[in-house]
Design a protein around this motif. Structure first.
Motif, mmCIF file in Angstrom:
data_model
loop_
_atom_site.group_PDB
_atom_site.id
_atom_site.type_symbol
_atom_site.label_atom_id
_atom_site.label_comp_id
_atom_site.label_asym_id
_atom_site.label_seq_id
_atom_site.Cartn_x
_atom_site.Cartn_y
_atom_site.Cartn_z
ATOM 1 N N GLU A 12 0.842 -1.191 0.000
ATOM 2 C CA GLU A 12 0.000 0.000 0.000
ATOM 3 C C GLU A 12 0.875 1.239 0.000
ATOM 4 N N PHE A 13 0.491 2.217 -0.789
ATOM 5 C CA PHE A 13 1.225 3.466 -0.889
ATOM 6 C C PHE A 13 0.637 4.488 0.082
ATOM 7 N N PRO A 14 1.425 5.446 0.527
ATOM 8 C CA PRO A 14 0.897 6.517 1.383
ATOM 9 C C PRO A 14 -0.192 7.305 0.656
ATOM 10 N N SER A 15 -1.155 7.816 1.402
ATOM 11 C CA SER A 15 -2.249 8.570 0.775
ATOM 12 C C SER A 15 -2.334 9.999 1.288
ATOM 13 N N CYS A 16 -1.233 10.522 1.801
ATOM 14 C CA CYS A 16 -1.157 11.923 2.224
ATOM 15 C C CYS A 16 0.087 12.544 1.585
ATOM 16 N N TRP A 17 -0.044 13.751 1.074
ATOM 17 C CA TRP A 17 1.043 14.427 0.349
ATOM 18 C C TRP A 17 1.241 15.810 0.946
ATOM 19 N N ASP A 18 2.481 16.269 0.974
ATOM 20 C CA ASP A 18 2.765 17.586 1.542
ATOM 21 C C ASP A 18 2.237 18.732 0.676
ATOM 22 N N GLY A 19 1.695 18.428 -0.485
ATOM 23 C CA GLY A 19 1.067 19.425 -1.341
ATOM 24 C C GLY A 19 2.036 20.262 -2.145
ATOM 25 N N GLU A 20 3.317 19.973 -2.038
ATOM 26 C CA GLU A 20 4.315 20.807 -2.692
ATOM 27 C C GLU A 20 5.369 20.006 -3.446
ATOM 28 N N ASN A 21 5.954 19.024 -2.813
ATOM 29 C CA ASN A 21 7.106 18.313 -3.374
ATOM 30 C C ASN A 21 6.701 17.016 -4.070
ATOM 31 N N LEU A 22 7.256 16.809 -5.267
ATOM 32 C CA LEU A 22 7.005 15.565 -5.989
ATOM 33 C C LEU A 22 7.959 14.459 -5.553
ATOM 34 N N ASP A 23 9.013 14.828 -4.850
ATOM 35 C CA ASP A 23 9.967 13.872 -4.307
ATOM 36 C C ASP A 23 10.679 14.548 -3.146
ATOM 37 N N SER A 24 11.432 13.787 -2.391
ATOM 38 C CA SER A 24 12.223 14.318 -1.291
ATOM 39 C C SER A 24 13.548 13.551 -1.270
ATOM 40 N N ASP A 26 14.900 11.667 0.846
ATOM 41 C CA ASP A 26 14.769 10.280 1.300
ATOM 42 C C ASP A 26 13.707 9.511 0.519
ATOM 43 N N HIS A 27 13.077 10.157 -0.471
ATOM 44 C CA HIS A 27 12.014 9.575 -1.306
ATOM 45 C C HIS A 27 10.797 9.160 -0.493
ATOM 46 N N ARG A 28 10.654 9.697 0.721
ATOM 47 C CA ARG A 28 9.536 9.309 1.585
ATOM 48 C C ARG A 28 8.840 10.473 2.271
ATOM 49 N N SER A 29 9.576 11.454 2.748
ATOM 50 C CA SER A 29 8.997 12.464 3.641
ATOM 51 C C SER A 29 8.004 13.403 2.965
ATOM 52 N N HIS A 30 7.904 13.416 1.649
ATOM 53 C CA HIS A 30 6.916 14.248 0.957
ATOM 54 C C HIS A 30 5.532 13.593 0.949
ATOM 55 N N VAL A 31 5.472 12.316 1.355
ATOM 56 C CA VAL A 31 4.204 11.596 1.479
ATOM 57 C C VAL A 31 4.164 10.911 2.837
ATOM 58 N N ALA A 32 2.961 10.582 3.288
ATOM 59 C CA ALA A 32 2.812 9.935 4.595
ATOM 60 C C ALA A 32 1.530 9.111 4.599
ATOM 61 N N PHE A 33 1.465 8.189 5.535
ATOM 62 C CA PHE A 33 0.236 7.426 5.729
ATOM 63 C C PHE A 33 -0.687 8.207 6.654
ATOM 64 N N ALA A 46 -4.952 14.794 1.316
ATOM 65 C CA ALA A 46 -5.288 13.428 0.905
ATOM 66 C C ALA A 46 -5.113 13.287 -0.600
ATOM 67 N N ILE A 47 -4.536 12.166 -1.011
ATOM 68 C CA ILE A 47 -4.358 11.840 -2.422
ATOM 69 C C ILE A 47 -4.757 10.380 -2.634
ATOM 70 N N PRO A 48 -5.094 10.015 -3.883
ATOM 71 C CA PRO A 48 -5.363 8.591 -4.141
ATOM 72 C C PRO A 48 -4.105 7.774 -3.873
ATOM 73 N N ALA A 49 -4.271 6.591 -3.366
ATOM 74 C CA ALA A 49 -3.130 5.725 -3.066
ATOM 75 C C ALA A 49 -3.255 4.417 -3.840
ATOM 76 N N PRO A 50 -2.349 4.178 -4.765
ATOM 77 C CA PRO A 50 -2.372 2.886 -5.460
ATOM 78 C C PRO A 50 -2.120 1.751 -4.465
#
Length: 104
Positions: A12-24, A26-33, A46-50
Motif C-alpha cells: 500500500e502506498f501513502p495517501s497523504c502528500w505535503d502538497g508541494e514536493n514531488l519527491d524528497s 529520502d524519497h519518503r517524507s513528501h508523502v505519509a500514511f 489526501a491523495i489517491p493511493a495505489p
C-alpha cells in the motif's frame, strides 16, 4: 499452507502528500500514511493511493521477496514504485468525472 490456497502480498502506498514536493531526498517524507482515523497530518493533503496486490499459488516455492542477494530476502526491504504516465488531459477528465460523483 493448504493446497489451493494463495499467498497474498499487499503493498500500500501513502495517501497523504505535503502538497508541494514531488519527491524528497529520502524519497519518503513528501508523502505519509494517514492516522488510524484516516486523517492526514497537518499540512498534508489526501491523495489517491495505489495498492499493489500479488497473489501466488501456495504450491510455488520458487520466488523470493526481493532480488538483491545481500538483503537476504528480508521483507522490510521490499518496496514498489509508482510513476504517473497519464497525460494531463486524460488525468483531468478522470478527476472531473470522479469528483462529480459519477460512476467512471
Amino acid at each position: 499452507m493448504p493446497g489451493g490456497s494463495r499467498l497474498v502480498r499487499i503493498l500500500e502506498f501513502p495517501s497523504c502528500w505535503d502538497g508541494e514536493n514531488l519527491d524528497s531526498k529520502d524519497h519518503r517524507s513528501h508523502v505519509a500514511f494517514p492516522d488510524d482515523n484516516g486523517r492526514c497530518q497537518d499540512g498534508f493533503k489526501a491523495i489517491p493511493a495505489p495498492r499493489d496486490d500479488h497473489l501466488r499459488p501456495s504450491e510455488r516455492r520458487d520466488f523470493a521477496l526481493d532480488t538483491f542477494p545481500d538483503q537476504q530476502h528480508d521483507p522490510s526491504t521490499d518496496h514498489s514504485d509508482f510513476m504517473n504516465i497519464v497525460p494531463d488531459a486524460v488525468a483531468k477528465l478522470a478527476a472531473d468525472c470522479i469528483n462529480s460523483g459519477r460512476n467512471c
